[in-house]
Design a protein around this motif. Structure first.
Motif, mmCIF file in Angstrom:
data_model
loop_
_atom_site.group_PDB
_atom_site.id
_atom_site.type_symbol
_atom_site.label_atom_id
_atom_site.label_comp_id
_atom_site.label_asym_id
_atom_site.label_seq_id
_atom_site.Cartn_x
_atom_site.Cartn_y
_atom_site.Cartn_z
ATOM 1 N N SER A 28 76.192 11.563 55.202
ATOM 2 C CA SER A 28 77.145 12.508 54.618
ATOM 3 C C SER A 28 76.627 13.070 53.297
ATOM 4 C CB SER A 28 78.488 11.821 54.365
ATOM 5 O OG SER A 28 78.982 11.204 55.535
ATOM 6 N N ALA A 29 76.956 14.333 53.042
ATOM 7 C CA ALA A 29 76.727 14.897 51.708
ATOM 8 C C ALA A 29 77.666 14.200 50.741
ATOM 9 C CB ALA A 29 76.981 16.395 51.724
ATOM 10 N N GLN A 30 77.215 14.004 49.527
ATOM 11 C CA GLN A 30 78.012 13.250 48.570
ATOM 12 C C GLN A 30 79.016 14.100 47.807
ATOM 13 O OE1 GLN A 30 77.961 9.826 48.588
ATOM 14 N NE2 GLN A 30 76.715 10.342 50.377
ATOM 15 N N VAL A 31 79.166 15.371 48.188
ATOM 16 C CA VAL A 31 80.170 16.215 47.540
ATOM 17 C C VAL A 31 81.336 16.500 48.471
ATOM 18 C CG1 VAL A 31 78.521 17.301 45.996
ATOM 19 C CG2 VAL A 31 78.976 18.340 48.217
ATOM 20 N N SER A 32 81.166 16.331 49.755
ATOM 21 C CA SER A 32 82.149 16.757 50.731
ATOM 22 C C SER A 32 83.013 15.590 51.192
ATOM 23 C CB SER A 32 81.442 17.376 51.943
ATOM 24 O OG SER A 32 82.340 17.636 52.990
ATOM 25 N N THR A 33 84.204 15.924 51.686
ATOM 26 C CA THR A 33 85.066 14.902 52.276
ATOM 27 C C THR A 33 84.721 14.644 53.738
ATOM 28 O OG1 THR A 33 86.695 16.624 52.776
ATOM 29 C CG2 THR A 33 87.010 15.367 50.744
ATOM 30 N N ASN A 34 83.852 15.459 54.327
ATOM 31 C CA ASN A 34 83.409 15.202 55.691
ATOM 32 C C ASN A 34 82.525 13.962 55.736
ATOM 33 O OD1 ASN A 34 84.556 17.341 57.201
ATOM 34 N ND2 ASN A 34 83.055 18.750 56.350
ATOM 35 N N HIS A 35 82.574 13.287 56.863
ATOM 36 C CA HIS A 35 81.718 12.130 57.084
ATOM 37 C C HIS A 35 80.807 12.446 58.255
ATOM 38 C CE1 HIS A 35 84.079 9.464 54.392
ATOM 39 N NE2 HIS A 35 85.060 10.277 54.761
ATOM 40 N N VAL A 36 79.502 12.416 58.001
ATOM 41 C CA VAL A 36 78.517 12.766 59.018
ATOM 42 C C VAL A 36 77.613 11.565 59.255
ATOM 43 C CG1 VAL A 36 76.717 14.397 59.691
ATOM 44 C CG2 VAL A 36 78.599 15.155 58.220
ATOM 45 N N TYR A 37 77.329 11.296 60.520
ATOM 46 C CA TYR A 37 76.573 10.107 60.884
ATOM 47 C C TYR A 37 75.455 10.452 61.865
ATOM 48 C CZ TYR A 37 80.629 7.756 58.915
ATOM 49 O OH TYR A 37 81.637 7.345 58.068
ATOM 50 N N LYS A 38 74.375 9.712 61.725
ATOM 51 C CA LYS A 38 73.274 9.785 62.678
ATOM 52 C C LYS A 38 73.372 8.572 63.590
ATOM 53 C CE LYS A 38 68.224 10.255 62.829
ATOM 54 N NZ LYS A 38 66.995 10.344 61.977
ATOM 55 N N LEU A 39 73.474 8.828 64.882
ATOM 56 C CA LEU A 39 73.656 7.761 65.856
ATOM 57 C C LEU A 39 72.338 7.482 66.565
ATOM 58 C CD1 LEU A 39 76.975 8.992 67.537
ATOM 59 C CD2 LEU A 39 76.692 7.678 65.420
ATOM 60 N N LEU A 300 92.004 24.977 48.547
ATOM 61 C CA LEU A 300 91.482 24.001 49.499
ATOM 62 C C LEU A 300 90.474 23.015 48.917
ATOM 63 C CD1 LEU A 300 90.877 26.416 52.514
ATOM 64 C CD2 LEU A 300 92.877 24.983 52.071
ATOM 65 N N GLY A 301 90.085 23.213 47.660
ATOM 66 C CA GLY A 301 89.017 22.392 47.094
ATOM 67 C C GLY A 301 89.276 20.902 47.160
ATOM 68 N N ARG A 302 90.530 20.490 46.985
ATOM 69 C CA ARG A 302 90.815 19.054 46.988
ATOM 70 C C ARG A 302 90.618 18.443 48.370
ATOM 71 N NH1 ARG A 302 95.527 21.816 47.095
ATOM 72 N NH2 ARG A 302 97.220 21.130 48.469
ATOM 73 N N PHE A 303 90.586 19.268 49.403
ATOM 74 C CA PHE A 303 90.325 18.764 50.746
ATOM 75 C C PHE A 303 88.829 18.776 51.066
ATOM 76 C CE2 PHE A 303 94.534 20.865 50.962
ATOM 77 C CZ PHE A 303 95.302 19.729 51.201
ATOM 78 N N LYS A 308 86.761 14.009 41.938
ATOM 79 C CA LYS A 308 86.227 14.377 40.623
ATOM 80 C C LYS A 308 85.587 15.761 40.654
ATOM 81 C CE LYS A 308 85.426 9.794 38.644
ATOM 82 N NZ LYS A 308 84.405 8.857 38.097
ATOM 83 N N ILE A 309 84.883 16.059 41.728
ATOM 84 C CA ILE A 309 84.235 17.368 41.851
ATOM 85 C C ILE A 309 85.283 18.458 41.996
ATOM 86 C CG2 ILE A 309 82.687 18.771 43.268
ATOM 87 C CD1 ILE A 309 81.217 16.178 43.978
ATOM 88 N N ALA A 310 86.298 18.217 42.837
ATOM 89 C CA ALA A 310 87.360 19.207 43.044
ATOM 90 C C ALA A 310 88.078 19.517 41.738
ATOM 91 C CB ALA A 310 88.348 18.696 44.088
ATOM 92 N N SER A 311 88.357 18.485 40.952
ATOM 93 C CA SER A 311 89.062 18.673 39.681
ATOM 94 C C SER A 311 88.215 19.485 38.696
ATOM 95 C CB SER A 311 89.407 17.309 39.085
ATOM 96 O OG SER A 311 90.044 17.455 37.842
ATOM 97 N N LYS A 312 86.930 19.167 38.624
ATOM 98 C CA LYS A 312 86.028 19.892 37.711
ATOM 99 C C LYS A 312 85.901 21.359 38.125
ATOM 100 C CE LYS A 312 82.662 20.343 34.577
ATOM 101 N NZ LYS A 312 82.080 21.659 34.910
ATOM 102 N N LEU A 313 85.728 21.620 39.415
ATOM 103 C CA LEU A 313 85.592 22.994 39.890
ATOM 104 C C LEU A 313 86.860 23.798 39.596
ATOM 105 C CD1 LEU A 313 83.815 22.455 43.338
ATOM 106 C CD2 LEU A 313 82.812 23.376 41.245
ATOM 107 N N ALA A 314 88.027 23.210 39.862
ATOM 108 C CA ALA A 314 89.288 23.914 39.617
ATOM 109 C C ALA A 314 89.457 24.221 38.136
ATOM 110 C CB ALA A 314 90.465 23.082 40.126
#
Length: 340
Positions: A28-39, A300-303, A308-314
């Motif tokens: 996963s990217a460390q900025v996003s709320t998505n979770h990405v996995y390599k299987l 949508l940034g908080r999603f 911490k990143i969402a708060s700073k960007l806003a």
């Protein structure tokens, strides 16, 4: 945090119980709320999985159906550009996980073959090459647009949604937000953005999301985040980050400076030579940027981003970027450069 690995194994059994997952690595990217996995599969093959819990399941499924059709319908030049979601029978396989805490959705992808990542800072020649290449890609997207499923979401519905929640979400800044929402709605009506051709745009064409072949042409991009059907101009803000002097692998921000650089003008010139822009499209660049601030950061940034990143960007958008936008950003230099 959920044990997504267990959820992934459960989802995979629903997809194909005859094959086993041997290993799961979080990529996963460390900025996003998505979770990405390599299987890593027991049979030696590799797959990618993504877990998403933002928005609605219906919108998630709609985006993936559209992009799967796009991946199959693009001209052969881009046949390997996009990853395809795994199918079960004649439909994309989605797994929906619901419990008392959240509603999450899983999709599995074929891994995409990556070539060379773009350098952090492009040379002027590479900037021009990318401009020509993006023009070719956008043009090819127009060739297949009429074959794609429709989407009911658009920029107006998104900005109106922010107008409905700003008083609750940002009470201290409601006047500022409402002012810029109304400016966006008025200006897009005047420019007639809804008369522009809609194509698939990816909004975050950053250094980490695409690779290039030996000739500097687009080779692959597997990340589905931030996809929508919209005007091609919607891709330009993030492309301005890619071609900027500082490059895109910096602390993430939505500052306007990248659109004002001479290097972005080089990009636009090269793009315009291949797939000419219209005067209204260039004028819409400011509104596309305004839209990103309003929709992807404030609404949508908080999603999308970790807290911490969402708060700073806003905070930056409300205290720096929106208050100075109309003073700092004009399209005149762009129009002059392109002789429009």
């Amino acid at each position: 945090m959920k044990n997504y690995q267990n959820i992934l194994r459960y989802a995979w059994r629903a997809y194909d119980h005859t094959r086993e997952i041997a290993t799961i690595a979080d990529i996963s990217a460390q900025v996003s709320t998505n979770h990405v996995y390599k299987l890593g599969m027991a049979d030696g093959n590799t797959l990618i999985a993504k877990v998403t819990f933002f928005g609605s399941y219906e919108a998630f499924a709609e985006d993936h159906v559209i992009i799967n059709v796009l991946a199959n319908n693009l001209p052969v030049r881009y046949a390997g550009l996009l990853s395809r979601a795994l199918m079960k029978g004649n439909q994309i396989f989605f797994h929906r996980y619901i419990d008392a805490e959240q509603d999450a959705w899983i999709v599995f992808y074929r891994p995409i073959y990556e070539r060379e990542n773009a350098p952090r800072r492009l040379t002027d020649d590479q900037v021009r090459n990318l401009g020509r290449e993006m023009a070719r890609f956008h043009y090819d997207c127009t060739l297949v647009t009429e074959t794609l499923p429709r989407s009911d979401r658009n920029m107006t519905t998104d900005v109106n949604a922010l107008l409905g929640t700003a008083r609750t979400e940002y009470p201290e800044y409601v006047d500022l937000i409402e002012h810029h929402c109304r400016l966006f709605l008025e200006n897009t009506f005047r420019i007639n953005v809804y008369g522009f051709t809609k194509i698939p745009v990816f909004v975050d064409w950053n250094v980490g999301n695409f690779s290039l072949d030996d000739d500097g042409r687009l080779s692959s991009r597997w990340d589905y985040d931030w996809f929508r059907l919209s005007t091609r101009v919607a891709d330009f803000y993030f492309l301005s980050r890619v071609v900027s002097e500082v490059g895109d692998k910096t602390v993430f921000t939505y500052e306007v400076d990248r659109l004002l650089e001479d290097r972005f003008l080089l990009f636009l010139e090269a793009y315009h030579e291949v797939f000419p822009l219209t005067r209204p499209e260039v004028l819409f660049l400011k509104e596309a940027y305004r839209f990103f601030l309003l929709n992807y950061v404030l609404r949508l940034g908080r999603f999308f981003f970790r807290p911490k990143i969402a708060s700073k960007l806003a905070h930056d958008v409300l205290t720096l970027h929106l208050p100075t936008l109309d003073e700092r950003f004009t399209a005149e230099r762009m129009l002059q450069t392109l002789h429009l």
